[in-house]
Design a protein around this motif. Structure first.
Motif, PDB file in Angstrom:
ATOM      1  N   ASN A 239     -49.221  56.669 -49.486  1.00  0.00           N
ATOM      2  CA  ASN A 239     -49.998  57.788 -48.978  1.00  0.00           C
ATOM      3  C   ASN A 239     -49.306  58.454 -47.785  1.00  0.00           C
ATOM      4  O   ASN A 239     -49.961  58.970 -46.907  1.00  0.00           O
ATOM      5  N   GLY A 240     -47.988  58.384 -47.728  1.00  0.00           N
ATOM      6  CA  GLY A 240     -47.264  59.130 -46.717  1.00  0.00           C
ATOM      7  C   GLY A 240     -46.809  58.348 -45.501  1.00  0.00           C
ATOM      8  O   GLY A 240     -46.327  58.946 -44.546  1.00  0.00           O
ATOM      9  N   TYR A 241     -46.938  57.049 -45.484  1.00  0.00           N
ATOM     10  CA  TYR A 241     -46.518  56.246 -44.339  1.00  0.00           C
ATOM     11  C   TYR A 241     -45.146  55.636 -44.624  1.00  0.00           C
ATOM     12  O   TYR A 241     -44.985  54.862 -45.550  1.00  0.00           O
ATOM     13  N   TYR A 242     -44.168  55.994 -43.805  1.00  0.00           N
ATOM     14  CA  TYR A 242     -42.806  55.505 -43.979  1.00  0.00           C
ATOM     15  C   TYR A 242     -42.617  54.188 -43.240  1.00  0.00           C
ATOM     16  O   TYR A 242     -43.017  54.044 -42.079  1.00  0.00           O
ATOM     17  N   PHE A 243     -41.992  53.242 -43.905  1.00  0.00           N
ATOM     18  CA  PHE A 243     -41.720  51.937 -43.299  1.00  0.00           C
ATOM     19  C   PHE A 243     -40.789  52.070 -42.104  1.00  0.00           C
ATOM     20  O   PHE A 243     -41.016  51.456 -41.062  1.00  0.00           O
ATOM     21  N   ASP A 244     -39.744  52.889 -42.243  1.00  0.00           N
ATOM     22  CA  ASP A 244     -38.781  53.066 -41.152  1.00  0.00           C
ATOM     23  C   ASP A 244     -39.462  53.613 -39.898  1.00  0.00           C
ATOM     24  O   ASP A 244     -39.213  53.151 -38.783  1.00  0.00           O
ATOM     25  N   THR A 245     -40.333  54.597 -40.078  1.00  0.00           N
ATOM     26  CA  THR A 245     -41.029  55.202 -38.944  1.00  0.00           C
ATOM     27  C   THR A 245     -41.935  54.195 -38.260  1.00  0.00           C
ATOM     28  O   THR A 245     -41.955  54.106 -37.025  1.00  0.00           O
ATOM     29  N   ALA A 246     -42.675  53.426 -39.030  1.00  0.00           N
ATOM     30  CA  ALA A 246     -43.583  52.433 -38.448  1.00  0.00           C
ATOM     31  C   ALA A 246     -42.806  51.379 -37.671  1.00  0.00           C
ATOM     32  O   ALA A 246     -43.214  50.989 -36.563  1.00  0.00           O
TER      33      ALA A 246
END
Length: 171
Positions: A88-95
């Motif tokens: 749903n739009g959540y990037y692992f790298d960003t988190a």
């Protein structure tokens, strides 16, 4: 049992040019092939199969072997549900980067949809940096994911972690 034996006998010996009509949803592995997901089947926004639903399944067009014709389509092609990961739009790298560099302010938890924990981390400087360290570990192992239950967006052929529910040790 006898009809299965006759079916496999006919398939293995070429069936003398006759086509076998059957329900393709009952085909076993080896009686059909689904194309390897290439760039046309993978959605570039989610890095998953196109049409992936919340139940983690997507319909893909498959092809039965030459001797089989599907009763539902009168062709050798049919649709089969394959597993995928709904995102749903959540990037692992960003988190993970938010957790490493700004986790003391709770921005990782705000990003993932946990505002209460994010506010608690903001007020306590990441639980005196201990909460930040724990969150880095939990996010990097993908134990903590987005609050809506979706998966992280990661490259389709990239490294992912499969968390199996109900593992009780050795069998």
């Amino acid at each position: 049992m006898k009809s299965r034996f006759i079916f496999f006998f006919l398939i293995s010996f070429g069936n003398c040019g006759n086509m076998v009509r059957m329900d393709c949803s009952t085909l076993r592995l080896g009686q059909y092939i689904c194309p390897d997901p290439k760039y046309d089947l993978i959605d570039p926004k989610t890095e998953q199969l196109r049409g992936c639903r919340k139940d983690n399944k997507a319909e893909v067009q498959c092809i039965a072997i030459e001797e089989i014709t599907c009763t539902e389509t009168n062709k050798s092609t049919f649709f089969k549900e394959l597993p995928c990961k709904w995102t749903n739009g959540y990037y692992f790298d960003t988190a993970l980067l938010l957790s490493i560099f700004l986790g003391m302010f709770g921005l990782d938890r705000f990003y993932l949809g946990y505002p209460a924990i994010g506010l608690a981390k903001l007020c306590t400087l990441g639980f005196m940096f201990l909460g930040q360290l724990i969150d880095i570990i939990l996010i990097s192992t993908q134990v903590v994911g987005p609050a809506d239950g979706s998966a992280y967006i990661t490259p389709y052929y990239g490294p992912t972690v499969q968390v199996e529910a109900g593992f009780s040790g050795y069998t």
